[in-house]
Design a protein around this motif. Structure first.
Motif, PDB file in Angstrom:
ATOM      1  N   PRO A  13      42.454  44.241  40.808  1.00  0.00           N
ATOM      2  CA  PRO A  13      42.794  44.830  39.521  1.00  0.00           C
ATOM      3  C   PRO A  13      41.916  44.209  38.430  1.00  0.00           C
ATOM      4  O   PRO A  13      41.396  43.108  38.635  1.00  0.00           O
ATOM      5  CB  PRO A  13      44.260  44.437  39.341  1.00  0.00           C
ATOM      6  N   PRO A  14      41.740  44.904  37.322  1.00  0.00           N
ATOM      7  CA  PRO A  14      40.818  44.418  36.292  1.00  0.00           C
ATOM      8  C   PRO A  14      41.038  42.946  35.926  1.00  0.00           C
ATOM      9  O   PRO A  14      40.072  42.209  35.690  1.00  0.00           O
ATOM     10  CB  PRO A  14      41.097  45.342  35.102  1.00  0.00           C
ATOM     11  N   SER A  15      42.290  42.490  35.929  1.00  0.00           N
ATOM     12  CA  SER A  15      42.582  41.104  35.534  1.00  0.00           C
ATOM     13  C   SER A  15      42.020  40.080  36.517  1.00  0.00           C
ATOM     14  O   SER A  15      41.869  38.912  36.173  1.00  0.00           O
ATOM     15  CB  SER A  15      44.098  40.911  35.428  1.00  0.00           C
ATOM     16  N   ARG A  16      41.738  40.491  37.757  1.00  0.00           N
ATOM     17  CA  ARG A  16      41.245  39.557  38.774  1.00  0.00           C
ATOM     18  C   ARG A  16      39.744  39.681  39.029  1.00  0.00           C
ATOM     19  O   ARG A  16      39.171  38.893  39.772  1.00  0.00           O
ATOM     20  CB  ARG A  16      41.954  39.832  40.115  1.00  0.00           C
ATOM     21  N   ARG A  17      39.133  40.698  38.422  1.00  0.00           N
ATOM     22  CA  ARG A  17      37.749  41.007  38.756  1.00  0.00           C
ATOM     23  C   ARG A  17      36.792  39.841  38.517  1.00  0.00           C
ATOM     24  O   ARG A  17      35.991  39.492  39.374  1.00  0.00           O
ATOM     25  CB  ARG A  17      37.300  42.215  37.936  1.00  0.00           C
ATOM     26  N   PRO A  28      38.580  51.246  40.750  1.00  0.00           N
ATOM     27  CA  PRO A  28      39.480  50.805  39.678  1.00  0.00           C
ATOM     28  C   PRO A  28      40.311  49.584  40.065  1.00  0.00           C
ATOM     29  O   PRO A  28      40.618  48.761  39.205  1.00  0.00           O
ATOM     30  CB  PRO A  28      40.390  52.011  39.450  1.00  0.00           C
ATOM     31  N   ASP A  29      40.662  49.456  41.344  1.00  0.00           N
ATOM     32  CA  ASP A  29      41.497  48.311  41.714  1.00  0.00           C
ATOM     33  C   ASP A  29      41.053  47.662  43.028  1.00  0.00           C
ATOM     34  O   ASP A  29      41.856  47.021  43.707  1.00  0.00           O
ATOM     35  CB  ASP A  29      42.974  48.725  41.802  1.00  0.00           C
ATOM     36  N   ALA A  30      39.795  47.815  43.356  1.00  0.00           N
ATOM     37  CA  ALA A  30      39.268  47.191  44.573  1.00  0.00           C
ATOM     38  C   ALA A  30      37.764  46.985  44.466  1.00  0.00           C
ATOM     39  O   ALA A  30      37.076  47.694  43.724  1.00  0.00           O
ATOM     40  CB  ALA A  30      39.576  48.062  45.792  1.00  0.00           C
ATOM     41  N   ILE A  31      37.283  45.965  45.172  1.00  0.00           N
ATOM     42  CA  ILE A  31      35.842  45.725  45.273  1.00  0.00           C
ATOM     43  C   ILE A  31      35.492  45.637  46.753  1.00  0.00           C
ATOM     44  O   ILE A  31      36.193  44.980  47.519  1.00  0.00           O
ATOM     45  CB  ILE A  31      35.422  44.399  44.591  1.00  0.00           C
ATOM     46  N   VAL A  32      34.411  46.310  47.159  1.00  0.00           N
ATOM     47  CA  VAL A  32      33.889  46.113  48.514  1.00  0.00           C
ATOM     48  C   VAL A  32      32.717  45.141  48.408  1.00  0.00           C
ATOM     49  O   VAL A  32      31.719  45.434  47.756  1.00  0.00           O
ATOM     50  CB  VAL A  32      33.428  47.430  49.162  1.00  0.00           C
ATOM     51  N   PHE A  33      32.884  43.944  49.000  1.00  0.00           N
ATOM     52  CA  PHE A  33      31.809  42.959  49.010  1.00  0.00           C
ATOM     53  C   PHE A  33      31.009  43.084  50.288  1.00  0.00           C
ATOM     54  O   PHE A  33      31.552  43.394  51.350  1.00  0.00           O
ATOM     55  CB  PHE A  33      32.378  41.533  48.938  1.00  0.00           C
ATOM     56  N   GLU A  34      29.722  42.774  50.141  1.00  0.00           N
ATOM     57  CA  GLU A  34      28.809  42.727  51.286  1.00  0.00           C
ATOM     58  C   GLU A  34      28.361  41.275  51.364  1.00  0.00           C
ATOM     59  O   GLU A  34      27.860  40.733  50.388  1.00  0.00           O
ATOM     60  CB  GLU A  34      27.654  43.677  50.967  1.00  0.00           C
ATOM     61  N   ILE A  35      28.633  40.602  52.482  1.00  0.00           N
ATOM     62  CA  ILE A  35      28.238  39.203  52.591  1.00  0.00           C
ATOM     63  C   ILE A  35      27.508  38.950  53.902  1.00  0.00           C
ATOM     64  O   ILE A  35      27.914  39.427  54.960  1.00  0.00           O
ATOM     65  CB  ILE A  35      29.431  38.232  52.432  1.00  0.00           C
ATOM     66  N   VAL A  36      26.403  38.212  53.790  1.00  0.00           N
ATOM     67  CA  VAL A  36      25.637  37.798  54.969  1.00  0.00           C
ATOM     68  C   VAL A  36      25.710  36.298  55.025  1.00  0.00           C
ATOM     69  O   VAL A  36      25.557  35.627  53.997  1.00  0.00           O
ATOM     70  CB  VAL A  36      24.151  38.186  54.832  1.00  0.00           C
ATOM     71  N   GLU A  60      35.855  34.820  53.608  1.00  0.00           N
ATOM     72  CA  GLU A  60      37.038  35.617  53.946  1.00  0.00           C
ATOM     73  C   GLU A  60      38.322  34.839  53.601  1.00  0.00           C
ATOM     74  O   GLU A  60      39.254  35.399  53.022  1.00  0.00           O
ATOM     75  CB  GLU A  60      37.005  35.958  55.445  1.00  0.00           C
ATOM     76  N   GLU A  61      38.335  33.559  53.932  1.00  0.00           N
ATOM     77  CA  GLU A  61      39.514  32.732  53.641  1.00  0.00           C
ATOM     78  C   GLU A  61      39.783  32.676  52.139  1.00  0.00           C
ATOM     79  O   GLU A  61      40.932  32.715  51.701  1.00  0.00           O
ATOM     80  CB  GLU A  61      39.316  31.304  54.177  1.00  0.00           C
ATOM     81  N   LEU A  62      38.705  32.569  51.359  1.00  0.00           N
ATOM     82  CA  LEU A  62      38.862  32.436  49.911  1.00  0.00           C
ATOM     83  C   LEU A  62      39.362  33.707  49.243  1.00  0.00           C
ATOM     84  O   LEU A  62      40.108  33.649  48.250  1.00  0.00           O
ATOM     85  CB  LEU A  62      37.546  31.997  49.265  1.00  0.00           C
ATOM     86  N   VAL A  63      38.949  34.861  49.753  1.00  0.00           N
ATOM     87  CA  VAL A  63      39.395  36.108  49.107  1.00  0.00           C
ATOM     88  C   VAL A  63      40.723  36.599  49.680  1.00  0.00           C
ATOM     89  O   VAL A  63      41.399  37.427  49.072  1.00  0.00           O
ATOM     90  CB  VAL A  63      38.337  37.248  49.172  1.00  0.00           C
ATOM     91  N   ARG A  64      41.099  36.076  50.840  1.00  0.00           N
ATOM     92  CA  ARG A  64      42.318  36.554  51.507  1.00  0.00           C
ATOM     93  C   ARG A  64      43.565  36.555  50.603  1.00  0.00           C
ATOM     94  O   ARG A  64      44.319  37.542  50.593  1.00  0.00           O
ATOM     95  CB  ARG A  64      42.580  35.744  52.775  1.00  0.00           C
ATOM     96  N   PRO A  65      43.785  35.481  49.810  1.00  0.00           N
ATOM     97  CA  PRO A  65      44.980  35.476  48.952  1.00  0.00           C
ATOM     98  C   PRO A  65      45.015  36.633  47.944  1.00  0.00           C
ATOM     99  O   PRO A  65      46.085  37.002  47.459  1.00  0.00           O
ATOM    100  CB  PRO A  65      44.890  34.129  48.221  1.00  0.00           C
ATOM    101  N   HIS A  66      43.846  37.190  47.628  1.00  0.00           N
ATOM    102  CA  HIS A  66      43.812  38.322  46.690  1.00  0.00           C
ATOM    103  C   HIS A  66      44.250  39.627  47.356  1.00  0.00           C
ATOM    104  O   HIS A  66      44.575  40.587  46.673  1.00  0.00           O
ATOM    105  CB  HIS A  66      42.388  38.504  46.131  1.00  0.00           C
ATOM    106  N   GLY A  67      44.215  39.633  48.689  1.00  0.00           N
ATOM    107  CA  GLY A  67      44.609  40.849  49.408  1.00  0.00           C
ATOM    108  C   GLY A  67      43.401  41.553  49.996  1.00  0.00           C
ATOM    109  O   GLY A  67      42.660  42.222  49.271  1.00  0.00           O
ATOM    110  N   VAL A  68      43.211  41.372  51.294  1.00  0.00           N
ATOM    111  CA  VAL A  68      42.108  42.052  51.978  1.00  0.00           C
ATOM    112  C   VAL A  68      42.636  43.387  52.489  1.00  0.00           C
ATOM    113  O   VAL A  68      43.549  43.447  53.296  1.00  0.00           O
ATOM    114  CB  VAL A  68      41.570  41.194  53.152  1.00  0.00           C
ATOM    115  N   LYS A  69      42.065  44.483  51.992  1.00  0.00           N
ATOM    116  CA  LYS A  69      42.526  45.813  52.406  1.00  0.00           C
ATOM    117  C   LYS A  69      41.897  46.232  53.724  1.00  0.00           C
ATOM    118  O   LYS A  69      42.570  46.785  54.588  1.00  0.00           O
ATOM    119  CB  LYS A  69      42.182  46.840  51.328  1.00  0.00           C
TER     120      LYS A  69
END
Lengths: 171, 171
Positions: free
Chosen positions: A94-98, A117-125, A135-144
């Motif tokens: 959500p915008p508050s977490r971006r 509007p309420d999600a980001i798709v990250f690309e990580i190598v 993955e561990e760090l973003v997990r608390p935000h909610g991995v869809k």
């Protein structure tokens, strides 16, 4: 113990199925597998991670080598290889977490592949372990949703390649 | 016509072998395939590119769906998905050519994964076509070795995910 195997095969129907079945018949579980084109149009490279004892590995290397369409098999020795993995991760944002998520991504050199509007798709190598850490760090935000390629690798740049030609030499 | 399929399977022995054999039996050639972990420990995702007619695709989707351990199958529709691919490319790079290659890499946002006295291993992530374009540009310098993951993909960030939970819904 986990091992990364790199297998060059001719681009013929059934080449991938034969390699995968070989592991299946020996009840070795494949952790991850990636197969794609190489510098030669008629050759594909299969990279796979498998969990097995060292002596079992050398046996299976020999067995794979005997398969039709297999040109070369070798283990990528940790430390002497460049290994990387790619993941796409759809994280609730959500915008508050971006801003917080974008800062995390910058620290990991992850890129924004898509932003809604309420999600980001990250690309990580990352090298082994780095994708897990992100993955561990973003997990608390909610991995869809999450997708990973499995690890691929090459010999290091300083490793010798016989007279500059690709190493399609049968062992 | 080429299609990208995303298949969620339970992490059980033989799940990958069954999917691969299904394509083999129908003589569909798999261009690339990547299988790796997902956001759930007990589930893996297989992403594969296959060349087949539209009507054949919907038939094979149904067949895969009937396989043991398969949780979900869907096509990633081009334009509505984020698709990426990773490659490692070992390029001949004597000191006199280094600057030129590094400039090329910057234009493609490729990174240096390893650098030796006469070679550079580049790591490049791209949307469909970008990896091919970079490969074409460095090819005249001499590609010593190349490995690609095959394409992976996710729905775009703006696509709805039912009440924010992963879409492990059987169709």
């Amino acid at each position: 113990m986990k091992h990364t195997l790199s297998i060059l095969v001719e681009n013929r129907p059934g080449a991938l199925a034969r390699v995968v079945s070989m592991f299946r018949r020996r009840s070795f579980n494949i952790d991850s597998l990636a197969v794609g084109p190489t510098e030669r149009r008629d050759v594909s490279r299969i990279t796979l991670r498998v969990d097995c004892a060292d002596h079992a590995l050398s046996q299976i290397e020999k067995q794979i080598h005997k398969l039709v369409d297999v040109l070369r098999v070798n283990e990528l020795p940790p430390g002497e290889s460049v290994e990387r993995e790619l993941a796409l991760i759809n994280v609730a944002a959500p915008p508050s977490r971006r801003a917080e998520l974008l800062a995390l991504a910058e620290a990991f050199r992850a890129r924004v592949a898509d932003l809604g509007p309420d999600a980001i798709v990250f690309e990580i190598v990352g090298a082994p372990g780095e994708v897990d850490a992100f993955e561990e760090l973003v997990r608390p935000h909610g991995v869809k949703e999450l997708v990973r390629t499995g690890r691929i690798g090459l010999a290091r740049a300083a490793a010798p390649v016989p007279d500059g030609r690709p190493q399609y030499v049968l062992r």
